[in-house]
Design a protein around this motif. Structure first.
Motif, PDB file in Angstrom:
ATOM      1  N   VAL A  66       0.864  -1.174   0.000  1.00  0.00           N
ATOM      2  CA  VAL A  66       0.000   0.000   0.000  1.00  0.00           C
ATOM      3  C   VAL A  66       0.899   1.222   0.000  1.00  0.00           C
ATOM      4  N   SER A  67       0.651   2.152  -0.915  1.00  0.00           N
ATOM      5  CA  SER A  67       1.501   3.342  -0.980  1.00  0.00           C
ATOM      6  C   SER A  67       1.017   4.389   0.017  1.00  0.00           C
ATOM      7  N   ALA A  68       1.836   5.425   0.208  1.00  0.00           N
ATOM      8  CA  ALA A  68       1.534   6.459   1.196  1.00  0.00           C
ATOM      9  C   ALA A  68       0.155   7.076   0.946  1.00  0.00           C
ATOM     10  N   ASP A  69      -0.254   7.168  -0.318  1.00  0.00           N
ATOM     11  CA  ASP A  69      -1.556   7.776  -0.600  1.00  0.00           C
ATOM     12  C   ASP A  69      -2.700   6.758  -0.585  1.00  0.00           C
ATOM     13  N   GLY A  70      -2.423   5.565  -0.055  1.00  0.00           N
ATOM     14  CA  GLY A  70      -3.507   4.609   0.174  1.00  0.00           C
ATOM     15  C   GLY A  70      -3.800   3.678  -0.988  1.00  0.00           C
ATOM     16  N   LYS A  71      -3.080   3.834  -2.102  1.00  0.00           N
ATOM     17  CA  LYS A  71      -3.321   2.923  -3.225  1.00  0.00           C
ATOM     18  C   LYS A  71      -2.635   1.589  -2.925  1.00  0.00           C
ATOM     19  N   SER A  72      -3.291   0.494  -3.299  1.00  0.00           N
ATOM     20  CA  SER A  72      -2.646  -0.790  -3.052  1.00  0.00           C
ATOM     21  C   SER A  72      -2.591  -1.613  -4.326  1.00  0.00           C
ATOM     22  N   THR A  73      -1.577  -2.452  -4.400  1.00  0.00           N
ATOM     23  CA  THR A  73      -1.491  -3.370  -5.535  1.00  0.00           C
ATOM     24  C   THR A  73      -1.027  -4.728  -5.023  1.00  0.00           C
ATOM     25  N   THR A  74      -1.495  -5.779  -5.669  1.00  0.00           N
ATOM     26  CA  THR A  74      -1.170  -7.139  -5.249  1.00  0.00           C
ATOM     27  C   THR A  74      -0.117  -7.710  -6.186  1.00  0.00           C
ATOM     28  N   PHE A  75       0.989  -8.202  -5.613  1.00  0.00           N
ATOM     29  CA  PHE A  75       2.039  -8.803  -6.435  1.00  0.00           C
ATOM     30  C   PHE A  75       1.747 -10.273  -6.709  1.00  0.00           C
ATOM     31  N   ALA A  76       1.075 -10.906  -5.771  1.00  0.00           N
ATOM     32  CA  ALA A  76       0.818 -12.326  -5.949  1.00  0.00           C
ATOM     33  C   ALA A  76      -0.392 -12.739  -5.134  1.00  0.00           C
ATOM     34  N   GLY A  77      -1.213 -13.614  -5.706  1.00  0.00           N
ATOM     35  CA  GLY A  77      -2.239 -14.306  -4.947  1.00  0.00           C
ATOM     36  C   GLY A  77      -1.652 -15.673  -4.648  1.00  0.00           C
ATOM     37  N   VAL A  78      -1.748 -16.130  -3.411  1.00  0.00           N
ATOM     38  CA  VAL A  78      -1.094 -17.397  -3.085  1.00  0.00           C
ATOM     39  C   VAL A  78      -2.140 -18.436  -2.670  1.00  0.00           C
ATOM     40  N   PRO A  79      -2.407 -19.405  -3.546  1.00  0.00           N
ATOM     41  CA  PRO A  79      -3.419 -20.421  -3.253  1.00  0.00           C
ATOM     42  C   PRO A  79      -2.886 -21.522  -2.354  1.00  0.00           C
ATOM     43  N   ALA A  80      -3.791 -22.349  -1.848  1.00  0.00           N
ATOM     44  CA  ALA A  80      -3.407 -23.488  -1.003  1.00  0.00           C
ATOM     45  C   ALA A  80      -2.439 -24.392  -1.762  1.00  0.00           C
ATOM     46  N   GLY A  81      -1.469 -24.934  -1.019  1.00  0.00           N
ATOM     47  CA  GLY A  81      -0.491 -25.843  -1.622  1.00  0.00           C
ATOM     48  C   GLY A  81       0.814 -25.154  -1.972  1.00  0.00           C
ATOM     49  N   ALA A  82       0.836 -23.811  -1.898  1.00  0.00           N
ATOM     50  CA  ALA A  82       2.039 -23.076  -2.311  1.00  0.00           C
ATOM     51  C   ALA A  82       2.879 -22.645  -1.110  1.00  0.00           C
ATOM     52  N   TRP A  83       4.180 -22.554  -1.325  1.00  0.00           N
ATOM     53  CA  TRP A  83       5.124 -22.001  -0.349  1.00  0.00           C
ATOM     54  C   TRP A  83       5.687 -20.714  -0.925  1.00  0.00           C
ATOM     55  N   PHE A  84       5.941 -19.739  -0.072  1.00  0.00           N
ATOM     56  CA  PHE A  84       6.446 -18.466  -0.600  1.00  0.00           C
ATOM     57  C   PHE A  84       7.175 -17.690   0.491  1.00  0.00           C
ATOM     58  N   GLY A  85       7.829 -16.596   0.053  1.00  0.00           N
ATOM     59  CA  GLY A  85       8.539 -15.736   0.991  1.00  0.00           C
ATOM     60  C   GLY A  85      10.007 -16.099   1.098  1.00  0.00           C
ATOM     61  N   GLU A  86      10.491 -17.015   0.218  1.00  0.00           N
ATOM     62  CA  GLU A  86      11.891 -17.449   0.324  1.00  0.00           C
ATOM     63  C   GLU A  86      12.869 -16.298   0.068  1.00  0.00           C
ATOM     64  N   GLY A  87      12.473 -15.351  -0.791  1.00  0.00           N
ATOM     65  CA  GLY A  87      13.371 -14.228  -1.102  1.00  0.00           C
ATOM     66  C   GLY A  87      13.713 -13.418   0.136  1.00  0.00           C
ATOM     67  N   ALA A  88      12.689 -12.984   0.850  1.00  0.00           N
ATOM     68  CA  ALA A  88      12.909 -12.149   2.038  1.00  0.00           C
ATOM     69  C   ALA A  88      13.624 -12.946   3.126  1.00  0.00           C
ATOM     70  N   VAL A  89      13.304 -14.234   3.251  1.00  0.00           N
ATOM     71  CA  VAL A  89      13.947 -15.063   4.274  1.00  0.00           C
ATOM     72  C   VAL A  89      15.441 -15.240   3.958  1.00  0.00           C
ATOM     73  N   LEU A  90      15.757 -15.451   2.684  1.00  0.00           N
ATOM     74  CA  LEU A  90      17.160 -15.599   2.292  1.00  0.00           C
ATOM     75  C   LEU A  90      17.951 -14.328   2.568  1.00  0.00           C
ATOM     76  N   LYS A  91      17.329 -13.193   2.242  1.00  0.00           N
ATOM     77  CA  LYS A  91      18.026 -11.919   2.458  1.00  0.00           C
ATOM     78  C   LYS A  91      18.074 -11.549   3.925  1.00  0.00           C
TER      79      LYS A  91
END
Lengths: 232, 236
Positions: A66-91
């Motif tokens: 969500v940006s400072a002016d309240g606009k939001s955008t979705t980078f990914a929808g994550v359905p059941a069965g998926a794993w994610f967040g490895e990028g931030a965890v690695l860094k």
């Protein structure tokens, strides 16, 4: 007890588990835990430390900003069965995005230390993570390409078909519990345009739109549609 | 691909480039000599193709000098640049790992000097060296941040943010001060996915804010890299 069983089921069907030794599987089973969220609840706040790698046992999450002016955008929808967040965890960095439940969801948490240990100890796991990062990269490049080249219908077709990316989202069901507003955030276009685009895709026999959900009738057709719109 | 016996020895520039790579320094002596015995190099002029979409991936590319652009042409013939590789960066790993035909063209934007690691050597390194795999994770992760930033800028922000992201893509990631970035303005527009006119407006705005300046005779932009990084964060 049932939650434990659900966690075991998710881990059991996850492709990355196949290459682990019994010791490694034992540690994963010991360290992982689950939490449940109501639709709309925040799973991880933006800027919070990335302490866990996340899996979706049940429900649907989204990764957004969500940006400072309240606009939001979705980078990914994550359905059941998926794993994610490895990028931030690695860094080991603060999460550059928020994770929010789109509907009631159960989420698996694997601690960062366990995740990093698996990468160091297991060559198949490390290979799987690299393939995962690679698939995500390919997805984001294609999103930018789609943003620059495709009309709104092509962009919606691409975003819907990518929810079935076999590496990233192996367990997606044909019935997608997405509102038109969510589809709009996911594909970066206005709700009115989403409505028109879904109508086009429905007329082409690719999806069926019901209240609060989209059913994908012809995944291959959707993929072909989204490629045809941008290919030279 | 072939490694004939007449293959010339790696040039001093190439050797020095490899010696600066953390993944290379971490290799065993045996793997290092595999790299030295199979590595090739080439130079390219502005506009020269390095690799074409639809073709098998033959190499992993290290950029000793110059800029490479990964671009795509739309159905109406318009072109857009999806990524720019800068000096010191590595690329081409995506298609090698997927064992698929290249999805995008790779072209030299300026004159450039490349280090080419053959696909077979890349695969051996991937199977034998943990440090090499860590390095791959790291560069992919870094690129992901660049793409997500550009996507977010495209969807939510003013065009200035896209220019800021594009300039940061071209600048040395570790730069502590100002940096001269010398690429034609229409190329900058292709990286931003904006018209040349709109990029000009954004450049003027950055000049007004002191984030960018230019010397009148030259087309190069002198970019305040830390300033741009703060700009990207403060606008968030």
């Amino acid at each position: 007890m049932t939650v434990q069983a659900d966690l075991a089921r998710l881990i059991g069907i996850s492709a990355w588990r196949a290459g682990l030794s019994s010791d490694q599987i034992e540690r994963v089973d010991r360290d992982a835990f689950t939490r449940s969220y109501k639709a709309g609840a925040t799973v991880c706040a933006r800027g919070s430390p990335s302490l866990h790698w996340l899996g979706v046992i049940d429900g649907m999450l989204k990764v957004d900003t969500v940006s400072a002016d309240g606009k939001s955008t979705t980078f990914a929808g994550v359905p059941a069965g998926a794993w994610f967040g490895e990028g931030a965890v690695l860094k080991g960095e603060a999460r550059p995005y928020a994770v929010v439940a789109i509907r009631d969801s159960t989420v698996a948490f694997l601690p960062r230390a366990t995740f990093l240990w698996l990468i160091d100890e297991s060559r198949p796991f490390s290979r799987w993570v690299i393939d995962q990062l690679n698939a995500r990269l390919g997805h984001y490049v294609a999103l930018i390409e789609s943003f620059r080249f495709q009309d709104v219908t092509g962009r919606v077709a691409y975003c819907l078909s990518e929810l079935f990316n076999p590496q990233l989202y192996p367990g997606t069901q044909a019935q997608l519990a997405f509102s038109q507003e969510e589809i709009g955030r996911l594909s970066g276009i206005s709700r009115q345009n989403v409505n028109r685009a879904l109508h086009d895709l429905e007329a082409a026999g690719l999806v069926r739109v019901t209240y609060g959900a989209i059913e994908v009738l012809d995944l291959q057709g959707l993929r072909t549609y989204s490629h045809k719109a941008s290919a030279s | 691909m072939s490694t004939s016996s007449s293959r010339p020895d790696p040039s001093p520039d190439l050797r020095a480039f490899l010696d600066r790579q953390p993944w290379y320094r971490a290799l065993s002596a045996e793997l290092r000599s595999l790299v030295l015995n199979t590595v090739c190099e080439r130079t390219a002029g502005p506009g020269d193709y390095i690799a074409r979409s639809g073709e098998p991936s033959a190499h992993w590319y290290g950029l000793i000098r110059g800029f490479l652009q990964m671009y795509v042409v739309g159905s109406d013939g318009a072109e857009t640049t999806l990524y720019c590789m800068r000096e010191g960066e590595w690329g081409g790993d995506g298609s090698l790992l997927k064992r698929e035909l290249r999805r995008y063209d790779l072209r030299s934007l300026t004159s450039s000097h490349l280090c080419l690691i053959p696909a077979d050597t890349f695969e051996t390194l991937r199977q034998s060296s943990i440090a090499f795999n860590h390095f791959l994770c790291e560069i992919m992760n870094e690129r992901m941040g660049v793409f997500v930033g550009m996507l977010e800028a495209s969807r939510l922000r003013a065009p200035e943010m896209r220019l800021a992201r594009a300039l940061l893509m071209l600048a040395d990631r570790k730069a502590e001060g100002s940096q001269e970035i010398s690429i034609p303005q229409h190329e900058l527009a292709l990286i931003c996915g904006l018209s040349r006119q709109r990029v000009n407006v954004a450049i003027s705005e950055f000049k007004r804010q002191g984030l960018v300046r230019s010397e009148s005779q030259k087309s190069a932009l002198i970019v305040d890299v830390p300033g741009l990084r703060s700009y990207v964060i403060s606008e968030d």
